[in-house]
Design a protein around this motif. Structure first.
Motif, PDB file in Angstrom:
ATOM      1  N   PRO A  16      23.758  40.105  58.863  1.00 15.83           N
ATOM      2  CA  PRO A  16      24.424  41.224  59.842  1.00 15.83           C
ATOM      3  C   PRO A  16      25.743  41.486  59.463  1.00 15.83           C
ATOM      4  O   PRO A  16      26.604  40.729  59.136  1.00 15.83           O
ATOM      5  N   GLN A  17      26.306  42.771  59.389  1.00 13.73           N
ATOM      6  CA  GLN A  17      27.570  43.044  59.187  1.00 13.73           C
ATOM      7  C   GLN A  17      28.298  43.947  60.085  1.00 13.73           C
ATOM      8  O   GLN A  17      29.516  44.598  59.926  1.00 13.73           O
ATOM      9  N   HIS A  18      27.958  43.466  61.422  1.00 11.99           N
ATOM     10  CA  HIS A  18      28.692  44.076  62.619  1.00 11.99           C
ATOM     11  C   HIS A  18      30.095  43.379  62.558  1.00 11.99           C
ATOM     12  O   HIS A  18      30.620  42.251  62.253  1.00 11.99           O
ATOM     13  N   GLY A  19      31.006  44.673  62.842  1.00  7.26           N
ATOM     14  CA  GLY A  19      32.363  44.189  62.866  1.00  7.26           C
ATOM     15  C   GLY A  19      33.161  44.128  61.753  1.00  7.26           C
ATOM     16  O   GLY A  19      34.319  43.843  61.542  1.00  7.26           O
ATOM     17  N   ARG A  20      32.339  44.658  60.518  1.00  8.71           N
ATOM     18  CA  ARG A  20      32.979  44.692  59.254  1.00  8.71           C
ATOM     19  C   ARG A  20      33.259  45.966  58.940  1.00  8.71           C
ATOM     20  O   ARG A  20      32.459  47.068  59.118  1.00  8.71           O
ATOM     21  N   THR A  21      34.253  46.146  58.079  1.00  7.94           N
ATOM     22  CA  THR A  21      34.513  47.598  57.698  1.00  7.94           C
ATOM     23  C   THR A  21      34.401  47.633  55.870  1.00  7.94           C
ATOM     24  O   THR A  21      35.085  46.800  55.373  1.00  7.94           O
ATOM     25  N   VAL A  22      33.545  48.465  55.449  1.00 10.80           N
ATOM     26  CA  VAL A  22      33.419  48.496  53.902  1.00 10.80           C
ATOM     27  C   VAL A  22      33.781  50.022  53.644  1.00 10.80           C
ATOM     28  O   VAL A  22      33.420  50.987  54.215  1.00 10.80           O
ATOM     29  N   GLY A  86      45.995  56.434  54.107  1.00  9.62           N
ATOM     30  CA  GLY A  86      45.466  57.063  55.289  1.00  9.62           C
ATOM     31  C   GLY A  86      44.665  56.273  56.043  1.00  9.62           C
ATOM     32  O   GLY A  86      43.958  56.393  57.021  1.00  9.62           O
ATOM     33  N   VAL A  87      44.113  54.932  55.410  1.00  8.41           N
ATOM     34  CA  VAL A  87      43.303  53.954  55.839  1.00  8.41           C
ATOM     35  C   VAL A  87      43.977  52.880  56.608  1.00  8.41           C
ATOM     36  O   VAL A  87      45.046  52.409  56.184  1.00  8.41           O
ATOM     37  N   GLU A  88      43.456  52.865  57.874  1.00  9.51           N
ATOM     38  CA  GLU A  88      43.958  51.874  58.875  1.00  9.51           C
ATOM     39  C   GLU A  88      43.450  50.827  59.195  1.00  9.51           C
ATOM     40  O   GLU A  88      42.197  50.751  59.042  1.00  9.51           O
ATOM     41  N   GLY A  89      43.988  49.703  59.382  1.00 11.55           N
ATOM     42  CA  GLY A  89      43.269  48.397  59.832  1.00 11.55           C
ATOM     43  C   GLY A  89      42.669  47.720  58.717  1.00 11.55           C
ATOM     44  O   GLY A  89      42.813  48.409  57.317  1.00 11.55           O
ATOM     45  N   PRO A  90      42.219  46.612  58.879  1.00 11.70           N
ATOM     46  CA  PRO A  90      41.750  45.777  57.682  1.00 11.70           C
ATOM     47  C   PRO A  90      40.509  46.274  56.822  1.00 11.70           C
ATOM     48  O   PRO A  90      39.729  46.919  57.776  1.00 11.70           O
ATOM     49  N   ILE A  91      40.023  46.036  55.608  1.00 12.43           N
ATOM     50  CA  ILE A  91      38.705  46.420  55.033  1.00 12.43           C
ATOM     51  C   ILE A  91      38.505  45.125  54.540  1.00 12.43           C
ATOM     52  O   ILE A  91      39.097  44.593  53.886  1.00 12.43           O
ATOM     53  N   ASP A  92      37.113  44.851  54.879  1.00 16.35           N
ATOM     54  CA  ASP A  92      36.493  43.755  54.487  1.00 16.35           C
ATOM     55  C   ASP A  92      36.057  43.740  53.138  1.00 16.35           C
ATOM     56  O   ASP A  92      36.145  42.677  52.388  1.00 16.35           O
ATOM     57  N   VAL A  93      35.605  44.736  52.568  1.00 15.55           N
ATOM     58  CA  VAL A  93      35.020  44.810  51.495  1.00 15.55           C
ATOM     59  C   VAL A  93      35.258  46.281  50.851  1.00 15.55           C
ATOM     60  O   VAL A  93      35.052  47.331  51.411  1.00 15.55           O
TER      61      VAL A  93
END
Length: 297
Positions: A16-22, A86-93
């Protein structure tokens, strides 16, 4: 007791990838689209990094509200910097997927040989500019063509001699693989928990094989129908590299079939040249000079 082969790894095995940003580059078609589709289905928020924003918006609408399109032209470092800013917030992958193969000789906006500029230098710069926001891993796509690659450190951009499109492609994909390995070495040296992975799709039928602007397009169109695996299957190594939780940094994932052309995703090897530490470091230093991007490690 009879031995049986392990079950194939499929999109159903993605955790499950819920809550993750790619972030996925080149997400409007081919492997990038299939990778993005599978990640959205698994619950991830996916930033589609695309050159054609109209097409990107259509893909985002198709995939649903978890996908958003953002302009990125890897052939222009100004665009790469604007995207990263322009990318905001954390990036997981971050999945460095976009690429060109065997295209005619050309130059990027910054004067780089087109295949090296898009496949390697654009992604190198993007990774460095996003690194302080990445929380888990970077996946960089290489190719079985790295085996025919040779790093011409004194002439990376093919400014002398006859241009050979396949040689230039092989160099760009070897550079991508060496970048992935060197990035992992630097993560370890810095005591970072981040991981760098490499992946290659084998021979997958995508529109990558239709841009040579030569008779080779027709030949590869036939091979796509007869030999190649599907784009969905070709995306599995990237998805494996991006989502398997306990995968060691520095892994290289590809198909398990003959010649790694097709099959189930698994860790695979690479040429001795790809593991040349001295060349990895020299290539990294040259990429920093050309892109003017230094990594915060």
């Amino acid at each position: 007791m009879f031995w049986s082969a392990p079950a194939p790894w499929t999109t159903a095995d993605i955790p499950p990838q819920h809550g993750r940003t790619v972030v996925v580059t080149g997400a409007t078609s081919g492997l990038g689209l299939e990778t993005s589709r599978a990640l959205v289905h698994a619950g991830a928020r996916v930033l589609l990094a695309v050159r054609d924003t109209d097409r990107g918006a259509a893909v985002a609408a198709e995939l649903g509200g978890a996908a958003t399109a953002h302009r990125l032209d890897l052939a222009d470092l100004t665009s790469v910097r604007e995207f990263a800013a322009g990318v905001e917030g954390p990036i997981d992958v971050l999945i460095n997927n976009a690429g060109l193969m065997a295209v005619p000789q050309g130059r990027t906006a910054d004067g780089f040989e087109t295949q090296l500029g898009v496949n390697f230098l654009g992604h190198f710069a993007l990774t460095g500019l996003l690194l302080d926001r990445i929380t888990d891993r970077v996946v960089t796509l290489s190719s079985v063509a790295h085996r025919m690659g040779r790093i011409r450190l004194d002439d990376l951009n093919r400014e002398s001699g006859r241009y050979e499109r396949w040689s230039a492609y092989g160099q760009s994909k070897l550079a991508c693989l060496m970048f992935a390995y060197e990035l992992q070495h630097r993560f370890v040296a810095a005591g970072s928990t981040l991981r760098s992975m490499a992946a290659h799709p084998g021979y997958a039928a995508t529109n990558l094989q239709s841009r040579t602007e030569s008779f080779q397009d027709a030949v590869m169109s036939v091979l796509n129908r007869v030999v190649a695996q599907s784009g969905e299957a070709g995306a599995l190594p990237s998805l494996y590299a991006a989502t398997v939780p306990d995968l060691p940094g520095g892994s290289h994932i590809g198909p398990d079939g003959i010649g790694e052309a097709r099959g189930n995703p698994r860790p695979v090897g690479s040429t001795a040249a790809s593991h040349d530490r001295r060349m990895q470091q020299a290539l990294w230093e040259r990429a920093e000079e050309l892109t003017r991007v230094a990594f915060p490690l």
